[in-house]
Design an enzyme around this catalytic site. Structure first.
Site, mmCIF file in Angstrom:
data_model
loop_
_atom_site.group_PDB
_atom_site.id
_atom_site.type_symbol
_atom_site.label_atom_id
_atom_site.label_comp_id
_atom_site.label_asym_id
_atom_site.label_seq_id
_atom_site.Cartn_x
_atom_site.Cartn_y
_atom_site.Cartn_z
ATOM 1 N N GLU A 32 77.924 24.350 41.473
ATOM 2 C CA GLU A 32 76.330 24.155 41.545
ATOM 3 C C GLU A 32 75.847 22.561 41.015
ATOM 4 O O GLU A 32 75.004 22.101 41.695
ATOM 5 C CB GLU A 32 75.358 24.950 40.937
ATOM 6 C CG GLU A 32 75.303 26.504 41.490
ATOM 7 C CD GLU A 32 76.535 27.252 41.073
ATOM 8 O OE1 GLU A 32 77.594 26.850 40.140
ATOM 9 O OE2 GLU A 32 76.437 28.617 41.321
ATOM 10 N N PHE A 76 71.123 40.965 33.510
ATOM 11 C CA PHE A 76 72.425 40.219 33.848
ATOM 12 C C PHE A 76 71.981 39.032 34.793
ATOM 13 O O PHE A 76 71.158 39.039 35.593
ATOM 14 C CB PHE A 76 72.963 41.130 35.214
ATOM 15 C CG PHE A 76 74.306 40.590 35.446
ATOM 16 C CD1 PHE A 76 75.465 40.231 34.643
ATOM 17 C CD2 PHE A 76 74.560 40.328 36.753
ATOM 18 C CE1 PHE A 76 76.645 39.349 35.310
ATOM 19 C CE2 PHE A 76 75.744 39.783 37.375
ATOM 20 C CZ PHE A 76 76.686 39.309 36.581
ATOM 21 N N GLN A 77 72.596 37.902 34.344
ATOM 22 C CA GLN A 77 72.527 36.531 34.870
ATOM 23 C C GLN A 77 70.983 36.239 34.975
ATOM 24 O O GLN A 77 70.468 35.486 35.783
ATOM 25 C CB GLN A 77 72.893 36.487 36.499
ATOM 26 C CG GLN A 77 74.532 36.736 36.395
ATOM 27 C CD GLN A 77 75.119 36.132 37.909
ATOM 28 O OE1 GLN A 77 74.388 36.311 38.957
ATOM 29 N NE2 GLN A 77 76.327 35.819 37.677
ATOM 30 N N MET A 94 85.623 2.953 30.230
ATOM 31 C CA MET A 94 84.481 2.278 29.152
ATOM 32 C C MET A 94 84.431 2.479 27.821
ATOM 33 O O MET A 94 84.186 1.483 26.984
ATOM 34 C CB MET A 94 83.183 2.501 29.907
ATOM 35 C CG MET A 94 81.827 1.692 29.513
ATOM 36 S SD MET A 94 82.222 0.106 29.548
ATOM 37 C CE MET A 94 81.358 -0.118 31.112
ATOM 38 N N LYS A 121 63.941 37.913 42.368
ATOM 39 C CA LYS A 121 64.622 38.602 43.771
ATOM 40 C C LYS A 121 63.258 39.246 44.573
ATOM 41 O O LYS A 121 63.044 39.167 45.599
ATOM 42 C CB LYS A 121 65.469 39.549 43.128
ATOM 43 C CG LYS A 121 66.244 40.151 44.546
ATOM 44 C CD LYS A 121 67.535 41.070 43.915
ATOM 45 C CE LYS A 121 68.081 41.981 45.281
ATOM 46 N NZ LYS A 121 68.854 41.155 46.152
#
Lengths: 561, 162
Positions: free
Chosen positions: A49, A111-112, A475, A161
């Site tokens: 993502e 969940f999630q 760097m 949802k």
């Protein structure tokens, strides 16, 4: 008309002119994906993502349009946070849709489930949790307005949802009005008159332009101003390209790794016309010694940028393009006849700085990273869209690729995200299919989102990746070399994959150069390929980026070699 | 530059999460909140937040601009230096031994406050006033024994032109 939330979302996205969504599906966004497949909106399936957000970011920077992402709840949402923070720091217009657990489960540690609105509150321009399908269309429209207007930025919309799959009687929202949101585009003319006076009277002025000029598409007006008034121009990292890198008035980038002449100018100048910049610490160095003799005219659409870090004599809140246009019209009415003569001494001084202390490196029989970038610039005639990762690769790209046009340098300036360049190149390539897009990378940062090679391959995107491979996190190693007695703690990275084989494993082309004479042939072969290509350049391992201003030191006190 | 007390009166959309945006702005940017009071205005879609912060002038200028930048912030008034009225309310639970009761009631009378709860060993007083009055009554009650105190934080409004 009865529509589900997902159908309403697609309808509004079409109305907003969205043609591409970068995303990754999951349980609570299946309804949306189901509808998405029925539209002609292109979905780019990323491999992580974070890649989706950077790709949408690259798409937005290259096209000037709003970038759009769609991810699921929980880990899908948290994986977007770095990309969102990056877009927020660099003021990139984006709308990010995250799935959320059904409204009745919110707060239950489902969940999630994660409170992504809470998490992203400080790194979005605004965000929403949609609680009723009835509000969805209005919120999406508001989000696109907020993302693209004023000082642009990312806006996140969290979609439970049940909001997506509930069917309602759809009524198109009326005109969107936000009483509390009203960015100032037109500047105060009184301040502009004061600016004109300062410009006319100054002996040693500079223009300092930044990302705000890119975002407002004010490059033409800026160039006109500089030419008209004979003022030399420097840019922040984010501004590179708004003024032609080949123009005689060009000073190069200012700041920690700015050119000698640009940094010296800041110390000597009596006027800074700052446009679309925010005087970041990487530009100013120690603020109380920054530009000690200069009056500052500061033009920016975001009032908080003005007087945040340095004192300002003439604050001008307004859109950079509009303001520069008006400033040019005011200057047209003035007699600027003797400016050429008046500026001669100043410009001669700058030329002298340029000739005594130019950007330079010592050529040896080992590949110099600067040489790779220089060759890339020559071979692409400065026309390619360049994305970068973060670190030395980014600074060498900024120093040795002389950008001619805005929207051609795509880099994570504010947040400094390693792993930005490849997904951003993917987004830029999708926005500009005919352009050559090159990610200038280091061997460290390319590995942070290397999985997006598969995305590039899946969609046949011919992005080119130039790895300046020094087997260090260069760097930080440079800082350790200069300020920590060469103790390379945690920066030795000798276990990279074989990037040529890795490219081939993804179905792409892999090329390698280990000697200076191989650089050009490899670049020619790689750039002319119609496929995704990784070019791995084994460069001098302990090369440093110079000039360098140590953190917290005055900007005119540079280490030169 | 010296830090000074600033009273900000902020009109915001009356929506969930708005207070957290404001509190987050202050904590994220290292500004402080001395007191905070929030309630709906006459318009149920709008709330007023009265916030007191300690800051020097450039910082408070930056705070006001940053607040304006929040989408849900409708208006920000900086009351410092302006003509305004300010009040704070406190509930003070003070120890009331028999030998002190008369004294407490005398203070209540002088400060024009009310006794809103009486028990075996305590009085609960309701006091409103500006900061000076609050400090004065607390100073007088402290030696007698303050058991608990709850304050609303300052609320304030501009005075209209006469």
């Amino acid at each position: 008309m009865k529509l589900t939330g997902a159908q309403i979302l697609m309808k509004v996205l079409k109305e907003e002119g969205v043609d591409t969504i970068f995303g990754f599906p999951g349980g609570v966004v299946i309804d949306i994906y189901d509808e998405l497949a029925k539209t002609d909106i292109r979905h780019i399936l990323v491999r992580h993502e974070q890649g989706a957000v950077h790709a949408a970011d690259g798409y937005a920077r290259a096209s000037g349009k709003v970038g759009v992402c769609l991810v699921t709840s929980g880990p899908g949402a948290t994986n977007t946070v770095t990309g969102i923070a990056c877009a927020y720091m660099d003021s990139i217009p984006m709308v990010i849709f995250t799935g959320q657990v059904p409204t009745q489960l919110i707060g239950n540690d489902a969940f999630q489930e994660v409170d992504i609105v809470g998490i992203t509150r400080p790194c979005t321009k605004h965000n929403y949790l949609v609680k009723r399908t009835e509000d969805l269309a209005r919120i999406v429209k508001e989000a696109f307005i907020i993302a693209a207007s004023g000082r642009p930025g990312p806006v996140l919309i969290d979609l439970p949802k049940d909001v997506s799959n509930t069917k309602i009687t759809y009524k198109a929202p009326k005109r969107i009005e936000m009483k509390s949101y009203n960015p100032t585009y037109k500047p105060n003319m009184k301040q502009l008159h004061r600016a004109v006076k300062l410009i006319k009277n100054s002996k040693k002025p500079i223009v300092f332009a930044g990302g705000g000029v890119v975002l407002s598409r004010g490059s033409k007006e800026l160039t006109e101003l500089a030419h008209k008034t004979r003022i030399p121009v420097t840019c922040s990292l984010m501004g590179l390209g708004v003024f032609p890198g080949t123009d005689p008035l060009w000073l190069g980038m200012i700041g920690m790794h700015g050119t000698y002449r640009a940094n010296m100018c800041s110390g000597e100048c009596d006027l800074i016309v700052a446009v679309g910049v925010r005087f970041d610490d990487r530009v100013t160095g120690k603020t109380d010694t920054f530009a000690p003799n200069a009056k500052v005219v500061h033009i920016d659409i975001d009032p908080t940028s003005i007087r945040k870090n340095i004192p300002v004599a003439v604050p001008v809140v307004g859109d950079c393009k509009i303001t520069l246009g008006l400033l040019n019209r005011l200057l047209d009415k003035e007699d600027l006849g003797d400016l050429k003569k008046k500026r001669k001494k100043w410009l001669d001084q700058i030329d002298q700085w340029k000739s005594t202390t130019p950007l330079a490196y010592k050529q040896k029989n080992i590949i110099k990273p600067q040489y790779v970038v220089e060759k890339l610039y020559e071979l692409t005639k400065g026309e390619a869209i360049i994305t970068t990762e973060v670190g030395q690769n980014q600074m060498w790209a900024a120093q040795y690729y002389h950008f001619k046009k805005p929207n051609h340098f795509i880099t994570s300036g504010g947040l400094g995200v390693m792993g930005f360049g490849l997904p951003a190149a993917i987004g830029a390539q999708i926005a500009c299919p005919k352009k050559l897009v090159v990610d200038i990378a280091g061997d460290g940062s390319i590995q942070m989102n290397i999985q997006e090679m598969a995305t590039a391959e899946q969609y046949g995107l011919p992005v080119k990746i130039v790895i300046l491979n020094n087997q260090y996190l260069g760097m930080v190693r440079q800082w350790q070399e200069l300020f920590y007695g060469k103790r390379y703690s945690g920066t030795v990275m000798e276990h990279a994959p074989d990037f040529v084989k890795l490219a081939e494993a993804y179905g792409a082309v892999g090329l390698r150069a280990t000697k200076p004479e191989e650089v050009e042939p490899v670049l020619i072969e790689g750039l002319s390929s119609s496929k995704t290509v990784i070019m791995d350049f084994a460069v001098e391992r302990e090369e440093c980026v110079y000039p360098m201003v140590p953190a917290g030191a005055p900007i005119t006190e540079m280490l030169l070699a | 530059m010296t830090e000074q007390k600033h009273i900000l009166s902020i009109l915001v959309d009356n929506q969930p999460g708005v207070l957290s945006r404001i509190a987050g702005l202050f904590s994220g940017r290292g500004y402080n909140i001395e007191s905070l009071s929030v309630a709906e205005t006459m318009d149920p879609l709008v709330s007023r937040i009265t916030l007191v912060t300690m800051a020097d002038t450039p910082v408070v200028e930056q705070i006001v601009k940053q607040l304006h930048k929040l989408i849900n912030v409708i208006k920000v008034y900086e009351l410092t230096g302006a003509n305004y009225v300010q009040r704070e309310m406190a509930l003070i639970k003070v120890q009331a031994k028999p030998e002190h009761r008369a004294e407490i009631l005398r203070i209540v009378d002088i400060f024009r406050c009310k006794v809103v709860d009486v028990g075996q060993g305590h009085y609960t007083l309701e006091v409103t006033g500006d900061e000076g009055k609050m400090d004065a009554i607390l100073n007088l009650l402290k030696p007698i024994g303050i058991k608990e105190i709850a304050k609303t934080g300052i609320i304030a409004l501009f005075r209209e032109q006469k």
